[in-house]
Each structure stands twice: as structure tokens, then as C-alpha cells.
Design an enzyme around this catalytic site. Structure first.
Site, short mmCIF file in Angstrom:
data_model
loop_
_atom_site.label_atom_id
_atom_site.label_comp_id
_atom_site.label_asym_id
_atom_site.label_seq_id
_atom_site.Cartn_x
_atom_site.Cartn_y
_atom_site.Cartn_z
N GLY A 1 31.51 8.09 85.69
CA GLY A 1 30.34 8.34 85.61
C GLY A 1 29.31 7.89 84.81
O GLY A 1 29.37 6.79 84.21
N ILE A 2 28.29 9.03 84.33
CA ILE A 2 27.53 8.58 83.29
C ILE A 2 28.17 8.17 82.10
O ILE A 2 27.75 7.41 81.02
CB ILE A 2 26.37 9.66 83.10
CG1 ILE A 2 25.73 9.79 84.42
CG2 ILE A 2 25.57 9.47 82.07
CD1 ILE A 2 24.60 11.14 84.40
N ALA B 1 30.28 15.54 78.54
CA ALA B 1 31.24 16.02 78.92
C ALA B 1 30.53 17.56 79.78
O ALA B 1 29.93 18.29 79.17
CB ALA B 1 32.50 16.72 78.24
N GLY C 1 21.23 27.33 93.97
CA GLY C 1 22.81 27.21 93.99
C GLY C 1 23.26 26.58 92.70
O GLY C 1 24.36 26.15 92.25
N TYR D 1 24.72 26.11 86.40
CA TYR D 1 24.72 24.86 85.71
C TYR D 1 23.35 24.71 85.07
O TYR D 1 23.41 24.18 83.93
CB TYR D 1 24.85 23.71 86.73
CG TYR D 1 24.61 22.41 86.42
CD1 TYR D 1 25.85 21.68 85.74
CD2 TYR D 1 23.34 21.57 86.33
CE1 TYR D 1 25.82 20.18 85.40
CE2 TYR D 1 23.49 20.37 85.80
CZ TYR D 1 24.28 19.53 85.42
OH TYR D 1 24.37 18.48 85.03
#
Length: 257
Positions: free
Chosen positions: A16-17, A91, A151, A155
């Protein structure tokens, strides 16, 4: 090459990133430690791609959510390379759910990895950076840390903590020649947010982004490279948003279709 003779550790660098960041730093001359926790094959693939392009990299396992293991990870990189100049705290995990139905364990796990990993790696790298009078920390945060989304409470909270930590760390370490900044990506189609960027949900989100598209991982990596390099030498405690203009709009905090 702006990062020649520099050593960079990128956490969560196997895909990913993170993988895009590893490749971009290596392309500008850095020796890159590609950290992974479980994705050994993916980390090896990233290393191979860097080496095929003429760069220098090696894979290093470590669980950044564990303070002692994060310390071992940092020391391993320093011992293998002789020094360390750049830490990219990338991470992260996501366990999306509405607050009403969210499990306490999911809340704590996201906080432990996303924010705990930033603290653990930064804390362990500071003695080396302070002794050298030089060092760069780039935290890969998120626009979610500055806005809300249905939702995403755990995060978003973890990334909000990263942002607050970035400010405080920048203030405490500036006198030691250390710079600490953060990149705030918007929606980028990676495995982490696949549930948001695909299908009708993704189409609805795109309509709320002024540029009407998701960001590429390479575009985010370019900003990380800038913050890791000499061009940003007078920047610390700064936040660079890479979101196609999404944070300029009011938005609804949920997909629309």
C-alpha cells in the site's frame, strides 16, 4: 539524489502507501528498511523491486505496537546500517464499525497499533536522533484525524492522537535538530480502506471530492519524500493534506448515492 547517504525506516512498508513510500525514498538515494509484521513475502517483493530499480533496501520484521519489539526493530536498523536518519511511522490498521456495535477490543487494537506504534517507534529512535543532532520523523496520519466519518470513530480517534502527538513532539525535539511532521492522506484505494473505495460507496465518496478521484499511493509518497528531505528543512509540527480537496468541502461524513 537528495537522500543519498541517508537511512530510512518505514513501518508497515510492505504494501500500500508504505510500499510506495519505500520505493520513493529509495529512488532518491536512501537506504530503506522495509518493516513488516506478517507480510514477509510482500516485504521481500518491495525490496526486490527497489533493488531492481538500482536502490538499496532490506526487510525487517517487527511489531510496532509492542514497545520492546519496536525498540529491537530500531536498534537492528541502526546496527545493520550504522545510523538512522528518517523514521516514517506508517503502520496502521482499521476495524470499522458504528460506535453502538463496536467491540471494545477493536477500539483498543486500533489505538494500540495506529497511535501506539507512532509513540513506540518515535520514543525508541529519539536517543539516536538526539545524540546525532539530526533526524526526521514523518507520521502518516489521515484526514480522518481532523474530520468525522460514520463508522470510523476508533480510526479517527487514533489519527487525531497522532496529530496531537506530532505537534508536541515537534516542540520538544526542535532544539535537538529533529523535525516532526505529518502527512494527512484522504481516500486512496488500498487494502486498508477497500470497503470505502469500492462499488457504490466509492462512487458516492468520489462525488464529495473536488477532484472527483481517489489519490494514488505514489502521490502520497511524493509528499512524504518532500518532508523527509532537505527542501522541508524549515518545517516542523506541520500537517500536509493530500486529499484532492476533500477537506475543503462540507461533506456528509458518509457515502452518497
Amino acid at each position: 539524489m537528495k537522500l543519498a547517504d541517508r537511512v530510512a525506516l518505514v513501518t508497515g512498508g510492505s504494501r500500500g502507501i508504505g510500499a510506495a513510500i519505500c520505493k520513493r525514498l529509495a529512488a532518491d538515494g536512501a537506504t530503506v528498511a522495509v518493516n513488516y509484521r506478517k507480510g514477509e513475502d510482500e516485504a521481500a517483493k518491495t525490496v526486490a523491486q527497489i533493488e531492481e530499480a538500482g536502490g538499496r533496501a532490506f526487510a525487517v520484521r517487527g511489531d510496532v505496537s509492542d514497545y520492546d519489539d519496536a525498540g529491537r526493530l530500531v536498534q537492528q536498523v541502526i546496527e545493520e546500517c550504522g545510523s538512522l536518519h528518517v523514521l516514517v511511522n506508517n503502520a496502521g490498521i482499521a476495524k470499522d464499525a458504528l460506535i453502538y456495535s463496536m467491540e471494545p477490543g477493536d477500539w483498543m487494537e486500533v489505538m494500540r497499533v495506529n497511535f501506539g506504534g507512532v509513540f513506540n517507534c518515535t520514543k525508541n529512535v529519539l536517543p539516536h536522533f538526539m545524540a546525532r543532532g539530526d533526524g526526521v520523523v514523518v507520521n502518516v496520519s489521515s484526514v480522518m484525524g481532523e474530520r468525522g466519518w460514520v463508522g470510523e470513530s476508533n480510526y479517527a480517534a487514533s489519527k487525531g492522537a497522532v496529530n496531537a502527538f506530532t505537534r508536541c513532539c515537534a516542540m520538544e525535539t526542535a532544539r535537538f535538530g529533529i523535525r516532526v511532521n505529518a502527512v494527512l492522506p484522504g481516500f486512496s484505494p488500498t487494502e486498508l480502506v477497500a470497503g470505502l473505495t469500492g462499488g457504490d460507496a466509492g462512487k458516492g465518496i468520489k462525488r464529495q471530492i473536488p477532484q472527483r478521484r481517489f489519490g494514488g499511493t505514489e502521490e502520497i509518497a511524493e509528499v512524504v519524500r518532500f518532508l523527509a528531505g532537505p527542501e522541508s528543512s524549515y518545517m516542523t509540527g506541520s500537517f500536509v493534506t493530500v486529499d484532492g480537496g476533500a477537506m475543503t468541502a462540507l461533506g456528509l461524513g458518509r457515502p452518497t448515492w
